[in-house]
Design an enzyme around this catalytic site. Structure first.
Site, mmCIF file in Angstrom:
data_model
loop_
_atom_site.group_PDB
_atom_site.id
_atom_site.type_symbol
_atom_site.label_atom_id
_atom_site.label_comp_id
_atom_site.label_asym_id
_atom_site.label_seq_id
_atom_site.Cartn_x
_atom_site.Cartn_y
_atom_site.Cartn_z
ATOM 1 N N LYS A 79 -55.493 -42.163 83.874
ATOM 2 C CA LYS A 79 -55.692 -40.800 84.362
ATOM 3 C C LYS A 79 -55.169 -39.759 83.360
ATOM 4 O O LYS A 79 -55.776 -38.695 83.183
ATOM 5 C CB LYS A 79 -55.011 -40.621 85.725
ATOM 6 C CG LYS A 79 -55.713 -41.376 86.850
ATOM 7 C CD LYS A 79 -57.145 -40.895 87.026
ATOM 8 C CE LYS A 79 -57.850 -41.571 88.182
ATOM 9 N NZ LYS A 79 -59.253 -41.109 88.313
ATOM 10 N N HIS A 109 -53.279 -47.910 100.527
ATOM 11 C CA HIS A 109 -52.092 -47.085 100.360
ATOM 12 C C HIS A 109 -51.264 -47.104 101.644
ATOM 13 O O HIS A 109 -51.695 -47.625 102.671
ATOM 14 C CB HIS A 109 -52.492 -45.661 99.981
ATOM 15 C CG HIS A 109 -53.056 -45.557 98.597
ATOM 16 N ND1 HIS A 109 -54.397 -45.441 98.347
ATOM 17 C CD2 HIS A 109 -52.450 -45.558 97.384
ATOM 18 C CE1 HIS A 109 -54.597 -45.379 97.029
ATOM 19 N NE2 HIS A 109 -53.437 -45.449 96.434
ATOM 20 N N SER A 133 -54.362 -38.119 89.784
ATOM 21 C CA SER A 133 -53.450 -38.571 90.823
ATOM 22 C C SER A 133 -52.033 -38.121 90.495
ATOM 23 O O SER A 133 -51.682 -37.931 89.325
ATOM 24 C CB SER A 133 -53.495 -40.101 90.924
ATOM 25 O OG SER A 133 -52.369 -40.621 91.588
ATOM 26 N N SER A 134 -51.210 -37.992 91.518
ATOM 27 C CA SER A 134 -49.815 -37.587 91.302
ATOM 28 C C SER A 134 -49.014 -38.653 90.568
ATOM 29 O O SER A 134 -47.916 -38.374 90.080
ATOM 30 C CB SER A 134 -49.146 -37.277 92.645
ATOM 31 O OG SER A 134 -49.189 -38.414 93.498
ATOM 32 N N CYS A 135 -49.556 -39.873 90.452
ATOM 33 C CA CYS A 135 -48.817 -40.943 89.772
ATOM 34 C C CYS A 135 -48.764 -40.743 88.256
ATOM 35 O O CYS A 135 -48.102 -41.500 87.550
ATOM 36 C CB CYS A 135 -49.423 -42.304 90.096
ATOM 37 S SG CYS A 135 -50.997 -42.617 89.286
ATOM 38 N N TYR A 140 -52.852 -47.492 85.799
ATOM 39 C CA TYR A 140 -53.693 -46.479 86.442
ATOM 40 C C TYR A 140 -53.306 -45.081 85.972
ATOM 41 O O TYR A 140 -54.160 -44.244 85.656
ATOM 42 C CB TYR A 140 -53.560 -46.591 87.965
ATOM 43 C CG TYR A 140 -54.417 -45.624 88.743
ATOM 44 C CD1 TYR A 140 -55.783 -45.835 88.871
ATOM 45 C CD2 TYR A 140 -53.866 -44.506 89.358
ATOM 46 C CE1 TYR A 140 -56.583 -44.959 89.589
ATOM 47 C CE2 TYR A 140 -54.653 -43.620 90.073
ATOM 48 C CZ TYR A 140 -56.009 -43.863 90.191
ATOM 49 O OH TYR A 140 -56.798 -42.982 90.894
#
Length: 311
Positions: A141, A180, A108-110, A137
């Site tokens: 990742k 989201h 994920s971009s997070c 999270y």
């Protein structure tokens, strides 16, 4: 991937996994190994060990994860860290033990630092503090990326990591408590229109900027990369363009046909100020998104909400 290859899609009923399955089916792949979370608990090491020993998949798309929006990420910090670590550790380790030819880990971009320069380049990983609300999270990742790289370095595994930007599309989550921003806004504006409400409340200031990619584009990129990319580290998947949450709300208001006002509740968290992906690495390989944001949202709205009304 050969057409007869046995492909395990972990998380095949979610938005990401189901999109990858649809994409593979259009190319003639049909030898899928599928298990629901009730049939196979990926957090359980013994169950995952037995599954891989029995099925021996050739290729693995690891799209299973415990996911949610800002509230869910921040409220269930322990669960999000523990469950995602367990899921990915079990699947990646058993893929190694059972000779999987290639595995794709979806992140994920997070994973990028909260205040990283924009757009986000792959090399910005671990260069600064994470956004607090989704830190557990993101840490899970990041650990998945590093595990894939470690197994590549130590055992020669062809495990790759891809980082999609914010996704939307069929099989998205529309629960206002843990969805989201895009699906949440679609539901809010649709219900406000139905109930003839005077205003819709949007969380935050409306100033943060976000990039959105249709799940079908994401799936197309994943299949493309599974065939054409075998490097360590990670590669971004996105469109390379973003817009503010305020602009997104106005776009969805227009698509839904809602006539009331938009109110921004600045007491609610904004999250990361901006998360625009640098997709030059992916573009250099010859892939580009094809579904525009307005076209994609209109399609999703029609399929999810208008078809329900008509039926």
């Amino acid at each position: 991937m050969e057409k007869e290859s046995k492909i395990y899609l972990a998380g095949h009923r979610g938005m990401v996994g189901s999109a990858i399955k649809r994409r593979l089916e259009t190319e003639g792949y049909s030898n899928f190994v599928l298990r629901t979370s009730k049939e196979l608990d990926l957090r359980n090491q013994r169950e995952v060990t037995d599954f891989f020993s029995e099925e021996k998949p050739d290729y693995v798309f690891l799209a299973a994860a415990r996911v949610g929006g800002i509230v869910a990420n921040n409220s269930y910090r322990g669960e999000f860290l523990y469950e995602n670590l367990m899921i990915q550790n079990n699947v990646i380790h058993e893929s190694y033990r059972n000779g999987v030819k290639k595995l794709m880990f979806l992140g994920s971009s997070c994973i990028y630092p909260k205040l990283a320069p924009q757009p986000l380049k792959e090399e910005y990983l671990l260069t600064g503090p994470l956004e607090y609300t989704n830190e557990p999270y993101a840490i899970a990742k990041i650990a998945g990326i590093k595990l894939c790289d470690a197994y590549r370095a130590q055992y020669g595994c062809n495990f790759i990591s891809v980082m999609p930007t914010n996704l939307y599309g069929p099989n998205d989550n529309y629960d206002l408590n843990n969805s989201h921003v895009l699906p949440a806004l679609l539901r809010k504006f649709h219900e406000a229109k139905q109930s003839d409400l005077a205003q819709v409340e949007v969380w935050g200031s409306g100033n943060p900027k976000r990039e959105f990619l249709h799940a079908d584009d994401m799936a197309d990129a994943c299949v493309f990369l599974m065939k054409n990319y075998s490097e360590d580290g990670l590669i971004n998947i996105g469109v390379g363009e973003d817009l503010s949450i305020k602009e997104l709300a106005e776009m969805i208001k227009d698509i839904v046909g809602y006539k009331g006002k938009i109110i921004f509740d600045s007491s609610k968290p904004d999250g990361t100020p901006r998360k625009l992906m640098d997709v030059s690495k992916l573009s250099s390989l010859g892939w580009k998104a094809s579904i525009s944001l307005k076209e994609g949202i209109a399609q999703v709205y029609k399929e999810k909400f208008l078809s329900d009304v008509n039926n």
